[in-house]
Design a protein around this motif. Sequence first.
Motif, PDB file in Angstrom:
ATOM      1  N   MET A  82      35.835 -26.307 -46.725  1.00 10.46           N
ATOM      2  CA  MET A  82      36.333 -26.388 -45.486  1.00 10.46           C
ATOM      3  C   MET A  82      37.620 -25.770 -45.010  1.00 10.46           C
ATOM      4  O   MET A  82      37.735 -25.079 -44.247  1.00 10.46           O
ATOM      5  N   LEU A  83      38.429 -26.145 -46.036  1.00 13.84           N
ATOM      6  CA  LEU A  83      39.961 -25.706 -45.707  1.00 13.84           C
ATOM      7  C   LEU A  83      40.110 -24.287 -45.656  1.00 13.84           C
ATOM      8  O   LEU A  83      41.084 -23.639 -45.323  1.00 13.84           O
ATOM      9  N   ARG A  84      39.143 -23.469 -46.473  1.00  7.25           N
ATOM     10  CA  ARG A  84      39.122 -22.094 -46.597  1.00  7.25           C
ATOM     11  C   ARG A  84      38.595 -21.464 -45.124  1.00  7.25           C
ATOM     12  O   ARG A  84      38.841 -20.104 -45.299  1.00  7.25           O
ATOM     13  N   ASP A  85      38.042 -22.207 -44.435  1.00  9.53           N
ATOM     14  CA  ASP A  85      37.559 -21.570 -43.183  1.00  9.53           C
ATOM     15  C   ASP A  85      38.595 -21.459 -42.389  1.00  9.53           C
ATOM     16  O   ASP A  85      39.156 -22.338 -41.846  1.00  9.53           O
ATOM     17  N   ILE A  86      39.132 -20.374 -41.700  1.00  6.49           N
ATOM     18  CA  ILE A  86      40.060 -20.122 -40.582  1.00  6.49           C
ATOM     19  C   ILE A  86      39.830 -20.908 -39.389  1.00  6.49           C
ATOM     20  O   ILE A  86      40.714 -21.425 -39.061  1.00  6.49           O
ATOM     21  N   GLU A  87      38.529 -21.218 -38.903  1.00  8.48           N
ATOM     22  CA  GLU A  87      38.346 -21.919 -37.787  1.00  8.48           C
ATOM     23  C   GLU A  87      38.718 -23.433 -38.093  1.00  8.48           C
ATOM     24  O   GLU A  87      39.176 -24.133 -37.227  1.00  8.48           O
ATOM     25  N   ASP A  88      38.323 -23.664 -39.412  1.00 10.53           N
ATOM     26  CA  ASP A  88      38.571 -25.291 -39.640  1.00 10.53           C
ATOM     27  C   ASP A  88      40.216 -25.411 -39.633  1.00 10.53           C
ATOM     28  O   ASP A  88      40.691 -26.390 -39.437  1.00 10.53           O
ATOM     29  N   ILE A  89      40.855 -24.333 -40.336  1.00  9.15           N
ATOM     30  CA  ILE A  89      42.261 -24.627 -40.402  1.00  9.15           C
ATOM     31  C   ILE A  89      43.057 -24.629 -39.112  1.00  9.15           C
ATOM     32  O   ILE A  89      43.849 -25.062 -38.942  1.00  9.15           O
ATOM     33  N   GLU A  90      42.465 -23.788 -38.246  1.00  7.61           N
ATOM     34  CA  GLU A  90      42.966 -23.585 -36.787  1.00  7.61           C
ATOM     35  C   GLU A  90      42.807 -25.157 -36.183  1.00  7.61           C
ATOM     36  O   GLU A  90      43.672 -25.602 -35.367  1.00  7.61           O
ATOM     37  N   TYR A  91      41.715 -25.595 -36.181  1.00 10.20           N
ATOM     38  CA  TYR A  91      41.088 -26.968 -35.681  1.00 10.20           C
ATOM     39  C   TYR A  91      42.048 -27.939 -36.223  1.00 10.20           C
ATOM     40  O   TYR A  91      42.333 -28.742 -35.348  1.00 10.20           O
ATOM     41  N   PHE A  92      42.282 -28.049 -37.378  1.00  6.81           N
ATOM     42  CA  PHE A  92      42.908 -29.102 -38.044  1.00  6.81           C
ATOM     43  C   PHE A  92      44.479 -29.106 -37.443  1.00  6.81           C
ATOM     44  O   PHE A  92      45.094 -29.934 -37.197  1.00  6.81           O
ATOM     45  N   ALA A 123      53.477 -39.552 -39.419  1.00 10.58           N
ATOM     46  CA  ALA A 123      52.865 -38.072 -38.702  1.00 10.58           C
ATOM     47  C   ALA A 123      52.169 -37.718 -40.301  1.00 10.58           C
ATOM     48  O   ALA A 123      50.874 -36.955 -40.422  1.00 10.58           O
ATOM     49  N   GLY A 124      53.010 -37.619 -41.175  1.00  9.08           N
ATOM     50  CA  GLY A 124      52.487 -37.219 -42.577  1.00  9.08           C
ATOM     51  C   GLY A 124      51.416 -37.954 -43.251  1.00  9.08           C
ATOM     52  O   GLY A 124      50.626 -37.164 -43.617  1.00  9.08           O
ATOM     53  N   LEU A 125      51.327 -39.277 -43.047  1.00 12.52           N
ATOM     54  CA  LEU A 125      50.369 -39.998 -43.359  1.00 12.52           C
ATOM     55  C   LEU A 125      48.891 -39.708 -42.568  1.00 12.52           C
ATOM     56  O   LEU A 125      47.800 -39.672 -43.108  1.00 12.52           O
ATOM     57  N   LEU A 126      49.280 -39.515 -41.324  1.00 14.26           N
ATOM     58  CA  LEU A 126      48.128 -39.200 -40.429  1.00 14.26           C
ATOM     59  C   LEU A 126      47.526 -37.869 -40.606  1.00 14.26           C
ATOM     60  O   LEU A 126      46.159 -37.878 -40.957  1.00 14.26           O
ATOM     61  N   ALA A 127      48.209 -37.057 -40.918  1.00 13.64           N
ATOM     62  CA  ALA A 127      47.820 -35.456 -41.313  1.00 13.64           C
ATOM     63  C   ALA A 127      47.078 -35.514 -42.804  1.00 13.64           C
ATOM     64  O   ALA A 127      46.151 -34.993 -42.631  1.00 13.64           O
ATOM     65  N   THR A 128      47.507 -36.380 -43.699  1.00 11.70           N
ATOM     66  CA  THR A 128      46.814 -36.483 -44.880  1.00 11.70           C
ATOM     67  C   THR A 128      45.590 -37.172 -44.707  1.00 11.70           C
ATOM     68  O   THR A 128      44.563 -36.888 -45.239  1.00 11.70           O
ATOM     69  N   TYR A 129      45.569 -38.026 -43.965  1.00 14.23           N
ATOM     70  CA  TYR A 129      44.097 -38.864 -43.672  1.00 14.23           C
ATOM     71  C   TYR A 129      43.141 -37.875 -42.970  1.00 14.23           C
ATOM     72  O   TYR A 129      42.199 -37.894 -43.214  1.00 14.23           O
ATOM     73  N   LEU A 130      43.717 -37.160 -42.002  1.00 10.47           N
ATOM     74  CA  LEU A 130      42.916 -36.079 -41.329  1.00 10.47           C
ATOM     75  C   LEU A 130      42.173 -35.126 -42.126  1.00 10.47           C
ATOM     76  O   LEU A 130      41.052 -34.982 -41.884  1.00 10.47           O
ATOM     77  N   LEU A 131      42.968 -34.615 -43.061  1.00  8.49           N
ATOM     78  CA  LEU A 131      42.478 -33.636 -43.992  1.00  8.49           C
ATOM     79  C   LEU A 131      41.686 -33.880 -44.897  1.00  8.49           C
ATOM     80  O   LEU A 131      40.923 -33.321 -45.437  1.00  8.49           O
ATOM     81  N   TYR A 132      42.146 -35.035 -45.581  1.00  3.41           N
ATOM     82  CA  TYR A 132      41.598 -35.411 -46.994  1.00  3.41           C
ATOM     83  C   TYR A 132      41.106 -36.855 -46.936  1.00  3.41           C
ATOM     84  O   TYR A 132      40.559 -37.247 -48.007  1.00  3.41           O
ATOM     85  N   SER A 133      40.937 -37.578 -45.920  1.00  2.00           N
ATOM     86  CA  SER A 133      40.503 -39.148 -45.939  1.00  2.00           C
ATOM     87  C   SER A 133      41.101 -39.764 -46.955  1.00  2.00           C
ATOM     88  O   SER A 133      40.531 -40.714 -47.370  1.00  2.00           O
ATOM     89  N   LYS A 134      42.524 -39.331 -47.165  1.00  2.75           N
ATOM     90  CA  LYS A 134      43.047 -40.029 -48.222  1.00  2.75           C
ATOM     91  C   LYS A 134      44.330 -41.036 -47.518  1.00  2.75           C
ATOM     92  O   LYS A 134      45.076 -40.726 -46.656  1.00  2.75           O
TER      93      LYS A 134
END
Length: 414
Positions: free
Chosen positions: A4-14, A144-155
């Motif tokens: 998903m992260l290779r899709d430019i629309e998904d990158i822009e969305y996140f 913020a770093g933790l939130l971004a990581t969770y949004l991106l990778y559910s980690k």
Amino acid sequence: MEAMLRDIEDIEYFSKLIYETVHIPVFYINKDLEVITGFPAIFTSNPIYPSYDELFTQLDFFNDPLHVPVLRTTNFLENFISIKVGNNDKFEGAWILGPSVYSPIAEETIYGLLNDFQVRISGDTLKEYYESLPVINKLTLLHAGLLATYLLYSKRLSVTDVIQKDTMLTNNVTIEENPDLHVSKNRQEISFHASFQWEQMLMQCVKEGRKEDLINKFVVPESEGKPGVLSKKSHLRSEKNLAISAITLATRYAIDGGLHPEMAYTMSDLYIQGLEDIKSALEVQIYLREALCDFTDRVNEVKHHKYTTPIIECQSYIFKHLYEEITLVQLAKVVNLHQNYLSALFKKEVGTSITEYILKQKVEEAKKLLTHSNYPLSEIYTWLNFHDQSHFTKVFKKYTGTTPKKYKNQCLKP
């Protein structure tokens, strides 16, 4: 998620989602350090860096583990969170959250940075850049770093899982010479540092407000050893460094003796700044003695007033919030006492009502501003929350016997 992260629309969305959630600039860059997308779309870059490429190279996230937030602080006080993206340890790109700062950058700090690193840009340009950055405290930035990581990778990670690095700084910090050999040499020559007991006696004078004893003990007796050498290249620099150490110690002892921490730290800052303009070692010694005497005098003033904890807490609150409207209701909440009881207790211990005490403190502050600044009266009475100039003048005259204008004119006389 990797695909998903290779899709430019998904990158822009996140990128947009993270930016709008944590209100910090977000960039996604590829392995060639090209910015694929970013929010906000128009962002003022640091004028110190010729290009984004140089900034990204200096952030040096290439060896970071994948999908783990890393907090970095640059030499120019900017904070970034980076999250390296890849598959099977192959670097594909990185998310960059930032820059931000922990607190507004003072003008003195900006010019200090320009001087330290010999950067050839104007101070106003760099000031404008810093003022454009979001102010985010460290814990919020880590979250913020933790939130971004969770949004991106559910980690799911904790704050302790965030890797923290200082960029552009060496990790090979070592003492150039062996301290054991130096101690051996001192023992052979029977030459030692000033004793800990002497230092304690001197600082105890500060803590207890004993100025005469301080002056008598100021010079280290030969029997007590000698001051250390804190610079091998310059005797003057060594003396200044020793003075900085002594002022730092005196600040802590003065606070322990009852001096308000904000006053003590401010005095420390100003005295240490003043050291830099001194041109001789003898002047440094005289300057240090005056600084320690000032701390001691101020502690001595405080020592004459021994109050209970609620009253001290009230006075501390008034000290910090003098430029705001302060009410009995606020103070009662601060010390968790009934308003009537606090009012009576304050009058009994301090000898004046809370209202009178606040007005006196405001007048004292006004006197300092009138003496040491060129601020107009209209600004001074507005800052101190007086209704108008007439009210300010009336209160000022009540406690000083003269008007603000006459007081200022008297201060200007040679």
